[in-house]
Write an enzyme that holds these catalytic residues in place. Structure first.
Site, short mmCIF file in Angstrom:
data_model
loop_
_atom_site.label_atom_id
_atom_site.label_comp_id
_atom_site.label_asym_id
_atom_site.label_seq_id
_atom_site.Cartn_x
_atom_site.Cartn_y
_atom_site.Cartn_z
N GLY A 1 131.14 56.20 61.32
CA GLY A 1 132.14 56.44 60.68
C GLY A 1 132.54 58.03 61.27
O GLY A 1 130.65 58.90 61.12
N ASP B 1 139.51 59.98 62.99
CA ASP B 1 138.46 59.91 63.75
C ASP B 1 138.62 61.90 64.93
O ASP B 1 138.02 62.09 65.16
CB ASP B 1 138.42 59.35 65.25
CG ASP B 1 137.42 58.07 64.44
OD1 ASP B 1 137.77 57.55 63.63
OD2 ASP B 1 135.87 57.84 64.21
N LYS C 1 140.96 54.20 63.28
CA LYS C 1 140.51 53.11 63.15
C LYS C 1 141.84 51.97 63.75
O LYS C 1 143.16 52.40 62.79
CB LYS C 1 140.00 52.48 61.93
CG LYS C 1 139.65 51.02 61.60
CD LYS C 1 138.78 50.35 63.10
CE LYS C 1 137.20 50.76 63.02
NZ LYS C 1 136.52 51.25 64.79
#
Ligand code: MRU
Length: 352
Positions: free
Chosen positions: A56, A240, A251
């Site tokens: 994460g 991200d 993702k």
């Protein structure tokens, strides 16, 4: 009131600094086992980030910051003339542990700048704790801002894990979902399983179950069908890396959800702290998308599933173009229909 309710949802921690070591909750073993692993060197932290023991975007940045506390301590034992260069080498190794989440690079760069590359473990610990505390505060702020965008009684689809396990606590997209549930805006949650590593099935579904939030696990390929049935009004995901023009890496599978959302009139919300903004990258074409071992696809739990000789392609992130995103929610405000001009106007000081 909302804050107290949210604190009730925020019980899990991915990491903690204790007795001079960084302890990581091994996310490879969840939810079947709760294993805490002690990291005593910066190299161990870099390996843990690579192996997804901690994962994460915000959480790996925080872990790297604590990794530099360990690096500072290790370097202090070296002859004076070698300390700074050894510290920089440790920082570079942490920075390179994974390529896509910019929070990792941001945290390492902030630690290096604050310490001026002098390995002072006490000062490093103060800075790492500040990074962790700021992330937690950002998540509470985003939860309220994001939930306010959702109409009462909505269904939402989320992807991957963006909860307490992926951050300092509460979560980004999952924080918004938690606040939305607490304020009766979110009535129903669909969590995509998130092949191949199953962050959704193993981590998000577990966090939601612990919260008592009505959630259903769906196959990644089921998102479009759920939307076609009118069961979801929002896709809510983390990020991200968000480029200067709003293109967003998240993702693998996020892009498919965003395409389907446009088809079915479902809106897309990206929730991320400003530490995920990367103004140095103009657009998504320049993002380094991590590709992991194809055995994550061809094998399951250490057992070969695909026929011998089958070749996999395993990019673990994709890039959703800004035009498919309806809202970017940060702790410093919401940008609707994001583009380069709006993001620059909203977060201007980050250019300086
Ligand atoms: O490979 P992972 O599990 O580190 O990927 C995580 C994600 O893609 C998350 O959506 C993203 O980091 C945001 S976490 C708040």
């Amino acid at each position: 009131m909302l804050r107290e309710t949210l604190q009730g949802f925020d019980r899990v921690r991915a990491l903690r600094w204790e007795d001079g070591a960084l302890r990581l909750l091994d996310q490879r073993a969840l939810p079947q086992q709760t294993l805490w692993l002690a990291m005593n060197t910066s190299a161990e932290v870099a390996r843990a980030i690579q192996a997804l023991i901690v994962r994460g975007a915000p959480a790996i940045g925080i872990a790297a910051a604590y990794g530099l506390v360990l690096a500072a301590r290790e370097c202090a034992a070296l002859p004076a003339g070698q300390q700074a260069s050894a510290f920089v080498a440790a920082a570079e190794a942490l920075r390179a542990a994974r390529p896509t989440a910019v929070n990792l690079m941001w945290a390492v760069d902030r630690m290096r700048a604050r310490l001026a590359d002098q390995p002072d473990a006490e000062r490093a610990l103060i800075e790492a704790r500040a990074i962790e505390a700021e992330d937690l505060a950002a998540n509470y702020a985003m939860a309220a801002l994001g939930a306010a965008l959702i109409e009462p009684g909505s269904g939402v689809i989320t992807h991957c894990n963006t909860g307490s396990l992926a951050t300092a606590g509460l979560g980004t997209a999952l924080g918004v979902i938690r606040a939305g549930f607490a304020s009766r805006r979110v009535a129903r949650v669909f969590a995509g399983e998130t092949r191949p590593w199953l962050q959704g099935a193993r981590l998000t579904a577990w966090e939601l179950l612990e919260d008592g939030i009505p959630a259903q696990l769906i196959a990644d390929g089921a998102g479009a069908y759920v939307m076609s049935l009118g069961l979801a009004q929002w896709v809510i995901v983390g990020a991200d890396r968000i480029c200067a023009n709003g293109d967003t890496a998240n993702k693998i599978g996020t892009l498919s959800l965003a395409c389907a959302a446009r088809q079915f009139g479902v809106r897309v919300m990206v929730v991320a702290p400003t530490t995920t903004l990367d103004f140095a990258t103009a657009d998504g074409g320049a993002i380094h998308v991590e590709e992991r071992d194809a055995r994550e696809l061809t094998d399951y739990a250490g057992q070969r599933v695909a026929a011998p000789g089958v070749v996999g392609f395993n990019p673990v992130f994709d890039v959703t173009p800004a035009r498919l995103i309806d809202a970017i929610v940060t702790e410093r405000g919401v940008v609707l229909a994001p583009d380069a001009d709006k993001l620059r106007a909203a977060f201007f000081d980050q250019y300086n």
